[in-house]
Motif scaffolding. Sequence first.
Motif, PDB file in Angstrom:
ATOM      1  N   THR A 194      -6.157  -1.080   4.831  1.00  0.00           N
ATOM      2  CA  THR A 194      -5.070  -1.636   4.878  1.00  0.00           C
ATOM      3  C   THR A 194      -4.305  -2.715   6.103  1.00  0.00           C
ATOM      4  N   GLU A 195      -3.406  -1.716   7.107  1.00  0.00           N
ATOM      5  CA  GLU A 195      -2.964  -2.111   8.138  1.00  0.00           C
ATOM      6  C   GLU A 195      -3.728  -2.938   9.537  1.00  0.00           C
TER       7      GLU A 195
ATOM      8  N   ASP B  54      -4.951   9.400   9.400  1.00  0.00           N
ATOM      9  CA  ASP B  54      -6.252  10.345   9.983  1.00  0.00           C
ATOM     10  C   ASP B  54      -6.327  11.005  10.724  1.00  0.00           C
TER      11      ASP B  54
ATOM     12  N   VAL C  48      -7.346  -4.179   0.215  1.00  0.00           N
ATOM     13  CA  VAL C  48      -7.356  -5.083   1.232  1.00  0.00           C
ATOM     14  C   VAL C  48      -8.799  -5.495   1.379  1.00  0.00           C
ATOM     15  N   THR C  49     -10.231  -4.883   0.932  1.00  0.00           N
ATOM     16  CA  THR C  49     -11.311  -5.204   0.900  1.00  0.00           C
ATOM     17  C   THR C  49     -11.417  -5.715   0.248  1.00  0.00           C
TER      18      THR C  49
ATOM     19  N   TRP D  46     -14.980   2.945   9.022  1.00  0.00           N
ATOM     20  CA  TRP D  46     -13.398   3.106   8.035  1.00  0.00           C
ATOM     21  C   TRP D  46     -12.722   2.259   9.000  1.00  0.00           C
ATOM     22  N   TRP D  47     -11.370   1.915   7.755  1.00  0.00           N
ATOM     23  CA  TRP D  47     -10.541   0.984   8.009  1.00  0.00           C
ATOM     24  C   TRP D  47      -9.504   0.657   7.661  1.00  0.00           C
TER      25      TRP D  47
ATOM     26  N   ASP E 163     -21.155   3.189   7.515  1.00  0.00           N
ATOM     27  CA  ASP E 163     -20.132   3.977   6.810  1.00  0.00           C
ATOM     28  C   ASP E 163     -18.592   2.754   7.550  1.00  0.00           C
TER      29      ASP E 163
ATOM     30  N   ASN F 224      -6.348  10.204  -1.924  1.00  0.00           N
ATOM     31  CA  ASN F 224      -7.498   9.181  -1.701  1.00  0.00           C
ATOM     32  C   ASN F 224      -8.205   9.230  -3.372  1.00  0.00           C
TER      33      ASN F 224
ATOM     34  N   ARG G 143      -7.314  12.388   5.147  1.00  0.00           N
ATOM     35  CA  ARG G 143      -5.858  11.936   5.442  1.00  0.00           C
ATOM     36  C   ARG G 143      -4.749  13.591   6.185  1.00  0.00           C
TER      37      ARG G 143
ATOM     38  N   VAL H 161     -17.001   2.392   1.653  1.00  0.00           N
ATOM     39  CA  VAL H 161     -16.018   2.026   2.284  1.00  0.00           C
ATOM     40  C   VAL H 161     -14.244   2.835   1.225  1.00  0.00           C
ATOM     41  N   GLY H 162     -14.061   3.100   2.710  1.00  0.00           N
ATOM     42  CA  GLY H 162     -12.518   3.756   1.481  1.00  0.00           C
ATOM     43  C   GLY H 162     -12.655   5.136   0.821  1.00  0.00           C
ATOM     44  N   GLU H 163     -13.567   5.770   1.574  1.00  0.00           N
ATOM     45  CA  GLU H 163     -13.230   7.255   1.832  1.00  0.00           C
ATOM     46  C   GLU H 163     -14.454   8.059   2.235  1.00  0.00           C
TER      47      GLU H 163
ATOM     48  N   THR I  19       0.861  -0.898   0.313  1.00  0.00           N
ATOM     49  CA  THR I  19       0.053  -0.218  -0.180  1.00  0.00           C
ATOM     50  C   THR I  19       0.687   1.427  -0.022  1.00  0.00           C
TER      51      THR I  19
HETATM   52  O1  PRX Z   1      -8.069   7.583   5.195  1.00  0.00           O
HETATM   53  C1  PRX Z   1      -8.645   6.858   5.121  1.00  0.00           C
HETATM   54  C2  PRX Z   1      -9.221   6.142   4.485  1.00  0.00           C
HETATM   55  O2  PRX Z   1      -8.468   4.995   3.575  1.00  0.00           O
HETATM   56  C3  PRX Z   1      -7.748   5.133   3.790  1.00  0.00           C
HETATM   57  C4  PRX Z   1      -7.073   3.334   3.475  1.00  0.00           C
HETATM   58  O3  PRX Z   1      -6.853   3.391   2.662  1.00  0.00           O
HETATM   59  P1  PRX Z   1      -6.994   1.616   2.262  1.00  0.00           P
HETATM   60  O4  PRX Z   1      -6.143   1.127   3.477  1.00  0.00           O
HETATM   61  O5  PRX Z   1      -6.292   1.959   0.802  1.00  0.00           O
HETATM   62  O6  PRX Z   1      -8.059   0.833   2.612  1.00  0.00           O
HETATM   63  C5  PRX Z   1      -8.962   1.338   1.836  1.00  0.00           C
HETATM   64  C6  PRX Z   1      -9.873   0.110   2.316  1.00  0.00           C
HETATM   65  C7  PRX Z   1     -10.212  -0.068   3.927  1.00  0.00           C
HETATM   66  C8  PRX Z   1      -8.018   5.432   5.590  1.00  0.00           C
HETATM   67  O7  PRX Z   1      -6.698   6.119   5.701  1.00  0.00           O
HETATM   68  N1  PRX Z   1     -10.996   5.878   4.957  1.00  0.00           N
HETATM   69  C9  PRX Z   1     -11.219   4.208   4.915  1.00  0.00           C
HETATM   70  N2  PRX Z   1     -12.159   4.141   5.014  1.00  0.00           N
HETATM   71  C10 PRX Z   1     -12.986   5.147   4.952  1.00  0.00           C
HETATM   72  C11 PRX Z   1     -11.553   6.269   4.591  1.00  0.00           C
HETATM   73  N3  PRX Z   1     -12.426   7.280   5.150  1.00  0.00           N
HETATM   74  C12 PRX Z   1     -13.667   7.734   5.494  1.00  0.00           C
HETATM   75  N4  PRX Z   1     -14.117   6.940   6.200  1.00  0.00           N
HETATM   76  C13 PRX Z   1     -14.616   5.499   5.699  1.00  0.00           C
HETATM   77  N5  PRX Z   1     -15.170   4.896   5.978  1.00  0.00           N
END
Ligand code: PRX
Length: 646
Positions: A413-414, A498, A307-308, A410-411, A408, A519, A513, A383-385, A261
């Motif tokens: 890759t780590e 974040d 990762v999703t 939030w998570w 909604d 993103n 971030r 998911v993702g943003e 990532t």
């Molecule tokens: O900034 C957050 C955003 O995506 C980042 C993680 O990206 P990645 O490791 O590619 O994983 C994406 C899929 C889990 C985070 O540090 N992010 C992810 N989910 C959300 C989010 N920002 C806001 N709301 C979310 N639901």
Amino acid sequence: MSDVHIHKVPKAVADHAHINKEVYEAEYQRSIEDTKGFWDEKAREFLTWSKPWDVTVEHDFPKGEVKWFTGGKLNVSVNCLDRHLETRGDQPAIIWESDDPAVDKTYTYKELHAEVCRFANGLKAEGVKKGDRVCIYMPMVAEAAIAMLACARIGAVHLVVFGGFSPDALKDRLLDSEAAVIIVADESVRGGKAVPLKANADQALKSCPSVKSVVVVQRTGGSIDWTDGRDVWYHDLLENASDDCPAEEMDSEDPLFILYTSGSTGKPKGVLHTTGGYLLHAAVSHKYVFDYHDGDVYWCTADVGWVTGHTYIVYGPLANGAQTLMFEGVPTYPDASRFWKVVEKHKVNIFYTAPTAIRALMAKGDDYVKTCDLSSLRVLGSVGEPINPEAWEWYHKVIGGGRCPIVDTWWQTETGGILMTPLPGATDLKAGSAMQPFFGIEFGLVDNEGNEVTGNPAEGILVIKKPWPGMFRTLFGDHQRYIDAYFANYPGMYFPGDGARRDKDGDYWITGRVDDVINVSGHRMGTAEVESALVLHPAVAEAAVIGYPHDIKGQGIYTFVTLMDGVEATDELRQELVNHVRKEIGPIASPDVIQWAPGLPKTRSGKIMRRILRKISENLIDELGDTSTLADPSVVDDLIANRPSQ
Ligand code: PRX
């Protein structure tokens, strides 16, 4: 935020759900106060162990040490397949929907188990052993999941590389992981178009000496180059392989996979996940966050390259004996009703996607939705943003018919799995808020000096105070970077990168971030990665990359480029630079805007002032702030005067 509308949990949803409000509150409290007792119980309930663990959790964040279920033994593929055979062997495990709407294929648990075992034996025949790294560079076909599970069965560590990455990006990941084998398809198909995956791999492999064999899945039958002695067909390997493959007994802390990532430097990070804790987090979160019940059809639209796809297409759902749908295509092919047609066709109950897809489909209008029967839907996920309230409300009303909760989530890759989310039967919803911590997760907000900001409302940098089972254990080959990037800034806590705020009710809103990661359409990208790619071009002297608000993508890529002396700034060169970045990284990194910058705003010590570039990219010229520390303030006037129209 007093005007935020609260969507109450519908009674029908709460009555049906595994977790209602009272249960969430009590169980969350228990998970924090008695972490060991909580996760011991879940580990026994959700997973099958061949030997129980001795110690539930040990950690020392400053040293970068985290261990879960030390001494416990299990195998991930046994947990995802073998143990379901007796009770649900003939139930669908994977429902594969091809890019072509007329083609789909279902694998029952029995069929999936047999194919995974045969392929695991095939990998052994190719010399793969426990601990070897195996790269999977594949389209969204069932064989991608089969390959992951086959690796898990024999203790090989997979690294899935998103099929949209370029040969160069693939090469970097193969070199860093010293992969022994790569599994590819001849071509991938998306939106009716073929992408030459095998040719990309051939290109990457020119400089990857560790890779001894290339397993090729025939997806399209398109013509490909063949290297005798190195390349082998997937179907040939299967044909000669037995479907009896005893699983390798793995330690709870043995590596399961690496996933690269982006970070704030140009070099991607090899996030390493291990076995027991990861699988437990995947299974528990999949069941509770999506309120999964036996027999539900569950669809996560992510790609297995992210990762999703790992946690919520493959490992979580299969550990729970679920029916998981894998979709090869894109949301707009043959037209913008495709997602909804798939929901109707397979009677999908739970649907998990990204805000960028929702915004893109919302922009196409409601007619594409109205022709489809979406009555099977029960729970929606994002998911993702951050999801903007307008897209949230559309998703809720038009897709969910007003009756389906949206989780909604939030998570990262780590983190391995979801850490912050509403639960369908427990949490009243606010459009745009990821709401509450998942079980066992203790968040905090800190200021720039690392002091905790307490009380509500509050805003700051998000931190996590204790370990959770699914967290990554290291960055492959660079443990010091793991410590420096995640545990050094705020001692004793994990720093995800974040920002967030807590509203007066204590609900969380992710603000984006706080580092140089952007993103783009839910794809995480380091601005430094794109900058490094740009300066590789001989015409480019310097580049600065900024994420700017984009209606569909969430963030777009705005680049400021300083050319070498004597190079003429032409539209052709602009296009050439876009193509160059696509070649270096992949189409997901295509710059949306390239602005020629005869100079970049720098401090006297030579540091680029990104704050100023960010305001210029957003056309917020009145808000540039103090420019007096710039070495040459006139460069800013030039950038403002020459902003390209977007
Ligand atoms: O900034 C957050 C955003 O995506 C980042 C993680 O990206 P990645 O490791 O590619 O994983 C994406 C899929 C889990 C985070 O540090 N992010 C992810 N989910 C959300 C989010 N920002 C806001 N709301 C979310 N639901």
